[in-house]
Write a protein that holds these residues in place. Structure first.
Motif, short mmCIF file in Angstrom:
data_model
loop_
_atom_site.label_atom_id
_atom_site.label_comp_id
_atom_site.label_asym_id
_atom_site.label_seq_id
_atom_site.Cartn_x
_atom_site.Cartn_y
_atom_site.Cartn_z
N ILE A 172 0.56 -1.28 -0.13
CA ILE A 172 0.25 0.05 -0.05
C ILE A 172 0.77 1.05 0.08
O ILE A 172 0.45 2.27 -0.59
CB ILE A 172 -0.61 0.14 1.47
CG1 ILE A 172 -2.21 1.15 0.85
CG2 ILE A 172 -0.22 0.14 2.91
CD1 ILE A 172 -3.18 0.80 1.92
N CYS A 173 2.09 0.59 0.69
CA CYS A 173 2.55 2.46 0.70
C CYS A 173 3.79 2.66 -0.65
O CYS A 173 2.99 3.97 -0.97
CB CYS A 173 4.35 2.22 1.41
SG CYS A 173 3.82 1.78 3.15
N PHE A 174 4.29 1.76 -1.61
CA PHE A 174 4.56 1.89 -2.80
C PHE A 174 3.86 1.95 -3.75
O PHE A 174 3.67 2.91 -4.71
CB PHE A 174 4.69 0.54 -3.27
CG PHE A 174 7.02 0.55 -2.68
CD1 PHE A 174 7.20 1.41 -3.25
CD2 PHE A 174 7.23 -0.25 -1.56
CE1 PHE A 174 9.03 1.13 -3.06
CE2 PHE A 174 8.37 -0.22 -1.21
CZ PHE A 174 9.37 0.43 -1.54
N GLY A 175 2.00 1.69 -3.61
CA GLY A 175 1.31 1.65 -4.37
C GLY A 175 1.05 3.41 -4.58
O GLY A 175 0.85 3.88 -5.71
N VAL A 176 0.22 3.41 -3.77
CA VAL A 176 -0.04 4.81 -2.90
C VAL A 176 1.33 5.90 -3.43
O VAL A 176 1.08 6.94 -4.59
CB VAL A 176 -0.19 5.45 -1.52
CG1 VAL A 176 0.01 6.94 -1.19
CG2 VAL A 176 -1.39 4.93 -1.33
N MET A 177 2.33 5.42 -3.37
CA MET A 177 3.34 6.20 -3.91
C MET A 177 3.66 6.63 -5.01
O MET A 177 4.11 7.44 -6.13
CB MET A 177 4.99 5.74 -3.33
CG MET A 177 5.77 6.33 -2.26
SD MET A 177 6.34 5.07 -1.49
CE MET A 177 7.63 6.05 -2.55
N ALA A 178 3.56 5.46 -5.83
CA ALA A 178 3.86 5.58 -7.51
C ALA A 178 2.26 6.42 -7.74
O ALA A 178 2.05 6.74 -8.79
CB ALA A 178 3.54 4.16 -8.34
N ALA A 179 1.07 6.23 -7.41
CA ALA A 179 0.14 6.81 -8.00
C ALA A 179 -0.40 8.39 -7.69
O ALA A 179 -0.97 8.87 -7.91
CB ALA A 179 -1.45 6.02 -7.20
N ARG A 231 7.45 5.43 -12.54
CA ARG A 231 8.64 5.21 -12.70
C ARG A 231 9.97 3.96 -12.09
O ARG A 231 9.93 2.90 -12.47
CB ARG A 231 9.14 5.95 -13.96
CG ARG A 231 8.54 6.25 -14.98
CD ARG A 231 9.58 6.75 -16.06
NE ARG A 231 10.24 8.10 -15.82
CZ ARG A 231 9.89 9.19 -15.89
NH1 ARG A 231 8.10 9.10 -16.36
NH2 ARG A 231 10.76 10.22 -15.83
N LEU A 232 10.20 4.79 -10.98
CA LEU A 232 10.88 4.40 -10.02
C LEU A 232 10.53 2.54 -9.49
O LEU A 232 11.27 2.11 -9.40
CB LEU A 232 10.92 4.74 -8.98
CG LEU A 232 12.62 4.90 -7.73
CD1 LEU A 232 14.37 4.07 -8.65
CD2 LEU A 232 12.43 5.53 -6.73
N VAL A 233 8.92 2.95 -8.91
CA VAL A 233 8.59 1.82 -8.09
C VAL A 233 8.14 1.19 -8.85
O VAL A 233 8.31 -0.10 -9.04
CB VAL A 233 6.93 2.70 -7.47
CG1 VAL A 233 6.41 1.52 -7.28
CG2 VAL A 233 7.32 3.31 -6.65
N GLY A 234 8.25 1.53 -10.60
CA GLY A 234 7.57 0.43 -11.30
C GLY A 234 8.95 -0.64 -12.22
O GLY A 234 8.63 -1.45 -12.17
N MET A 235 9.88 0.18 -12.04
CA MET A 235 10.98 -0.40 -12.54
C MET A 235 11.79 -1.41 -10.70
O MET A 235 11.75 -2.47 -11.26
CB MET A 235 12.71 0.15 -12.40
CG MET A 235 13.76 -0.23 -12.70
SD MET A 235 14.43 1.25 -12.86
CE MET A 235 15.22 1.49 -11.09
N LEU A 236 11.67 -1.71 -10.18
CA LEU A 236 11.41 -1.98 -8.58
C LEU A 236 10.90 -3.33 -8.74
O LEU A 236 11.26 -4.47 -8.17
CB LEU A 236 11.30 -1.46 -7.07
CG LEU A 236 11.52 -1.83 -6.22
CD1 LEU A 236 12.90 -2.58 -6.05
CD2 LEU A 236 11.73 -0.70 -4.88
N ILE A 237 9.14 -3.19 -9.04
CA ILE A 237 8.41 -3.57 -9.70
C ILE A 237 8.61 -4.82 -9.94
O ILE A 237 8.74 -6.06 -10.18
CB ILE A 237 6.50 -3.12 -9.59
CG1 ILE A 237 6.61 -3.28 -8.69
CG2 ILE A 237 5.81 -4.61 -10.03
CD1 ILE A 237 5.08 -1.71 -8.86
N ASP A 238 9.18 -4.70 -11.61
CA ASP A 238 9.54 -5.09 -12.26
C ASP A 238 10.42 -5.91 -12.51
O ASP A 238 10.83 -7.19 -12.98
CB ASP A 238 9.95 -4.71 -13.70
CG ASP A 238 8.07 -3.89 -14.52
OD1 ASP A 238 7.94 -4.81 -13.82
OD2 ASP A 238 8.59 -3.50 -15.03
#
Length: 292
Positions: free
Chosen positions: A107-114, A122-129
Motif C-alpha cells: 500500500i505504501c509503494f502503490g500510493v507513492m506510485a499513484a 517509474r522508479l516503483v515500476g522498475m522496482l516491481i519489474d
C-alpha cells in the motif's frame, strides 16, 4: 398422498419458505465463518494438547495412525498430531506477520506510485519489474540467508518478495479514483488532499487491502514451509510444517508414510481454506459479484 402434496404449488412455496435457497452473499458468510472457526479451533487445540505429545517416548516410536495416535508417532515416539497442530500454528503466525508486512509495503509503494509524480511512478515500476523478474525461490533463499535465517529471515524474505502484485492493484485503484466524480467535487469544494485521502480514497482501498492480505496468506505459509524444508528457514527446534516434512523424507522409503502424508494434507487443507476465505471476502466486499 405425500407425492400429491409435494406437487401442489402451495406446498412448493411453503417448502421453499422453510428451506430458502441461499444466495451468493449468504454462502460467502457461511464459508467465512467456517474458515474462521477452523482457525480458532486450531489454536485452541494447540493450547489443549499442550507439549506433552512433543516429549520423546521410545516405547511408542513409529506407530501407525490409530485411535490413540490419529497421526501416528515419529521415530522418537512423539505424537505427530500434536506436532502437526503446533507446526500449523507456527506457520500461521509467521504467515500472518509476513503477509501483514508485505501488504503494508504494497500500500505504501502503490500510493507513492499513484500520487507522487511520474518519476516516482517509474522508479516503483522498475522496482516491481526487477522483483517479479527474479526467480521467486532464488529471491526468497537469498533474502532469508542474508537475514540470518530463522523466523525473522523468513518473514523478511516473504515480505520483500510478495508485495509487487498488490501494489499494482492499489496503484490502479487510486488512479481510477482520482478521476471519479465525488473526488472532483470534493476538490472543487476546497477540501484538502489529506481530507480527501482519508474520507474518500482509503475507504475504497480498504476492501482491496484486506482481500489482498488474506490471499497473501497461502503464499506466505507455503513459502515459509518451503524455505524451512530447504534448510533456509526455521531451526529444527521450532515446530513447523517445513521441519516435519524435511525430517520425514528420510523415513518415507522405509514405509512410514504417515510422517509426511498427513502433515502435508493438513498444510494443503489449511492453505486452501485461506484461498476460500479470500475469495468469499471478495464476494462480500463487491456486491456486484453476488448476482453472478
Amino acid at each position: 398422498m405425500l407425492a400429491k402434496a409435494a406437487s401442489c404449488p402451495l406446498a412448493k412455496r411453503h417448502f421453499l419458505f422453510v428451506f430458502p435457497a441461499l444466495d451468493n452473499r449468504k454462502k460467502a458468510w457461511f464459508a467465512c465463518l467456517f474458515c474462521a472457526g477452523f482457525f480458532v479451533a486450531l489454536f485452541l487445540s494447540a493450547k489443549l494438547l499442550g507439549n506433552s505429545g512433543l516429549d520423546v517416548d521410545f516405547l511408542h516410536r513409529k506407530l501407525p495412525p490409530s485411535l490413540s495416535y490419529p497421526f501416528g508417532t515419529d521415530w522418537l515416539g512423539r505424537d505427530m498430531l500434536t506436532r502437526t497442530v503446533h507446526g500449523l500454528c507456527k506457520s500461521l503466525s509467521i504467515g500472518l506477520l509476513a503477509a501483514a508486512c508485505s501488504s503494508i509495503i504494497s500500500i505504501c509503494f502503490g500510493v507513492m506510485a499513484a500520487t507522487m509524480g511520474p518519476r516516482i511512478e517509474r522508479l516503483v515500476g522498475m522496482l516491481i519489474d526487477i522483483i517479479m523478474a527474479t526467480p521467486h525461490l532464488v529471491l526468497l533463499i537469498l533474502v532469508s540467508f542474508a537475514c540470518g535465517g530463522g523466523a525473522q529471515g523468513v518473514i523478511i524474505a516473504i515480505a520483500v518478495s510478495h508485495w509487487p502484485r498488490l501494489a499494482r492493484i492499489i496503484r490502479a485503484e487510486i488512479l481510477q479514483l482520482r478521476h471519479a466524480d465525488f473526488i472532483l467535487v470534493a476538490k472543487k469544494l476546497g477540501k484538502p488532499p489529506g481530507w480527501i485521502a482519508v474520507h474518500h480514497i482509503l475507504p475504497h482501498l480498504l476492501p482491496q487491502f484486506i482481500v489482498g492480505l488474506i490471499l497473501m496468506f497461502p503464499h506466505a505459509i507455503l513459502h515459509s514451509a518451503g524455505l524451512t524444508f530447504l534448510g533456509f528457514g526455521l531451526t529444527p527446534h521450532d515446530p513447523s510444517l517445513g521441519i516435519l516434512l524435511s525430517e520425514s523424507m528420510r523415513h518415507l522409503s522405509t514405509g512410514y508414510w504417515w510422517l509426511a502424508i498427513l502433515p502435508g494434507i493438513s498444510l494443503v487443507f489449511t492453505v486452501k481454506l485461506f484461498d476460500i476465505l479470500g475469495n468469499n471476502l471478495r464476494t462480500l466486499f463487491e456486491p456486484r459479484t453476488t448476482q453472478e
